[in-house]
Motif scaffolding. Structure first.
Motif, PDB file in Angstrom:
ATOM      1  N   GLY A   1      -1.356   8.801   0.234  1.00 18.60           N
ATOM      2  CA  GLY A   1      -0.459   7.829  -0.416  1.00 18.60           C
ATOM      3  C   GLY A   1       0.628   8.532  -1.207  1.00 18.60           C
ATOM      4  O   GLY A   1       1.809   8.170  -1.115  1.00 18.60           O
TER       5      GLY A   1
ATOM      6  N   ASP B   1       0.856  -1.194   0.000  1.00 16.91           N
ATOM      7  CA  ASP B   1       0.000   0.000   0.000  1.00 16.91           C
ATOM      8  C   ASP B   1       0.895   1.247   0.000  1.00 16.91           C
ATOM      9  O   ASP B   1       1.819   1.337   0.826  1.00 16.91           O
ATOM     10  CB  ASP B   1      -0.850  -0.056   1.287  1.00 16.91           C
TER      11      ASP B   1
ATOM     12  N   THR C   1      -5.847   7.356  -0.388  1.00 17.45           N
ATOM     13  CA  THR C   1      -4.897   6.806  -1.371  1.00 17.45           C
ATOM     14  C   THR C   1      -4.199   7.909  -2.170  1.00 17.45           C
ATOM     15  O   THR C   1      -2.975   7.928  -2.285  1.00 17.45           O
ATOM     16  CB  THR C   1      -5.630   5.849  -2.341  1.00 17.45           C
TER      17      THR C   1
END
Ligand code: NAD
Ligand code: TYD
Length: 354
Positions: free
Chosen positions: A109, A64, A105
């Motif tokens: 991220g 991830d 994300t």
């Protein structure tokens, strides 16, 4: 162990565009080591890369992009020279249903990946590159006229485009604040093989094939600029190797289409392929409730990329669309695999009340 001239982490390499980029780099540059880092969400599928998975310069690592510890381990293990960052939540309709997943994300991220890259590279930035793949949707919505250039101010309007705009800003902030060597490209709508059938073109192909209603939002008057996915992958290759550090490049097909015209074109192509009477598939067209905040028109001016780096699209839309239809008709198992399970739940939720 083989010596590689470059070690590149490609994030999101199991997704639609990422898989085409991974294939291009793995096959074109046997001297590069390509590490595909992907969480394998609903949109990631290693089947997309079956043909190249045993190549000696390709490795898959599951993980991830928000997981700093895992990223640090991989940077320590592989000593990456470059990151090509495609991993993202990418579907506007899903961002309307669950915006925070997109913040996590796309914003957190990307910031995490930037931070890890900086920490590992800061003693010697020479020869390093963080390449961020973004979208034209960060520029907002155009009226009937005009194009997005690299100077167009950001004006995102969906949770998806807001999260991508935010990630773009973090990329440039890391360049200006910490000198991180970055390049970014903003591309128009892609189409082609391995495209998850929640997006307009593969969804329509799948529904036409299965004689299901073709849900056109609003009046179908919204316009997108469509580019064949392999042309985008070629643009990324060109920009990665020849682009200027700190710059951004718009990528587009100079190929604008109204949604309803694409759906009619697909119906015509598929009537022929499926031996249906002319006009039969078009009877499936169903106008449904519009997407909230639906951007009217996107159109990219890709002159900078053409003039400075010599890139241009290679395929005409009608030809690319026919190739795409052929791929979907030949790859029924792929479609069945990706549309089983959770996707069914999403589809029911998305289209139930429209
Ligand atoms: P996609 O949804 O098909 O693939 C995204 C991939 O990212 C999947 O393989 C998924 O498993 C992976 N991923 C998601 N969350 C992750 C996480 N937290 N950690 C690691 N991997 C994760 O997307 P796409 O259409 O291939 O788009 C790729 C990139 O290109 C995105 O950044 C998107 O914003 C951008 N883009 C897409 C288009 C388009 O038309 N599809 C156009 C311009 C730009
Ligand atoms: P999409 O493929 O989701 O890409 P984006 O929203 O990122 O441009 O949608 C393309 C266009 O097609 C957009 O104007 C919304 C429209 N659309 C439909 O009319 N029906 C659908 O079922 C979908 C998924 C999209």
């Amino acid at each position: 162990m083989a010596q590689f001239s470059k070690k590149i982490m490609i994030t999101g390499g199991a997704g639609f565009i990422g898989s085409h980029v991974v294939r291009l780099f793995v096959t074109k540059y046997p001297g590069y080591q390509i590490v595909n880092f992907d969480l394998l969400t609903y949109a990631g599928n290693l089947e997309n890369l079956r043909d190249i998975e045993s190549m000696p310069n390709y490795i898959f690592e599951k993980g991830d992009i928000t997981d700093e510890k895992r990223l640090n381990e991989l940077f320590n293990q592989y000593h990456f020279d470059a990151v090509i960052h495609l991993a993202a939540e990418s579907h506007v309709d899903r961002s309307i249903l669950d915006p925070l997943a997109f913040v996590r994300t796309n914003v957190l991220g990307t910031a995490t990946l930037l931070n890890v890259s900086r920490n590992h590279w800061k003693d010697k930035y020479e020869g390093k590159l963080f390449y961020h793949v973004s979208t034209d949707e960060v520029y907002g919505s155009l009226g009937e006229e005009g194009f997005f250039t690299e100077e167009t101010p950001y004006d995102p309007r969906s949770p998806y485009s807001a999260s991508k705009a935010s990630s773009d800003h973090f990329v440039m902030a890391y360049h200006h604040t910490y000198d991180l060597p970055v390049i970014m490209s903003n591309c128009s709508n892609n189409y082609g093989s391995n495209h998850f059938p929640e997006k307009l073109i593969p969804l329509m192909i799948n529904n036409i094939k299965n004689n299901k209603p073709l849900p056109v939002y609003g009046k179908g008057a919204n316009v997108r600029d469509w580019l064949y996915v392999d042309d985008h992958a070629r643009a990324i290759d060109t920009i990665f190797h020849n682009g200027k550090i700190g710059e951004k490049y718009n990528v587009g097909g100079f190929n604008e289409w109204k949604n309803i015209d694409i759906v009619h074109l697909l119906c015509r192509i598929m009537d022929k392929k499926l031996n249906r009477a002319e006009g039969e598939s078009a009877k499936l067209i169903t106008f449904v409730k519009d997407r909230p905040g639906h951007d009217l028109r996107y159109a990219i001016d890709a002159t900078k990329l053409n003039k400075e780096l010599g890139w241009k699209p290679s395929l005409q839309f009608e030809e690319g669309l026919e190739k795409t239809v052929d791929w979907y008709l030949k790859n029924e198992d792929w479609v069945n695999d990706v549309t089983s399970g959770n996707y069914q739940k999403y589809y029911e939720q998305q289209y139930a009340k429209r």
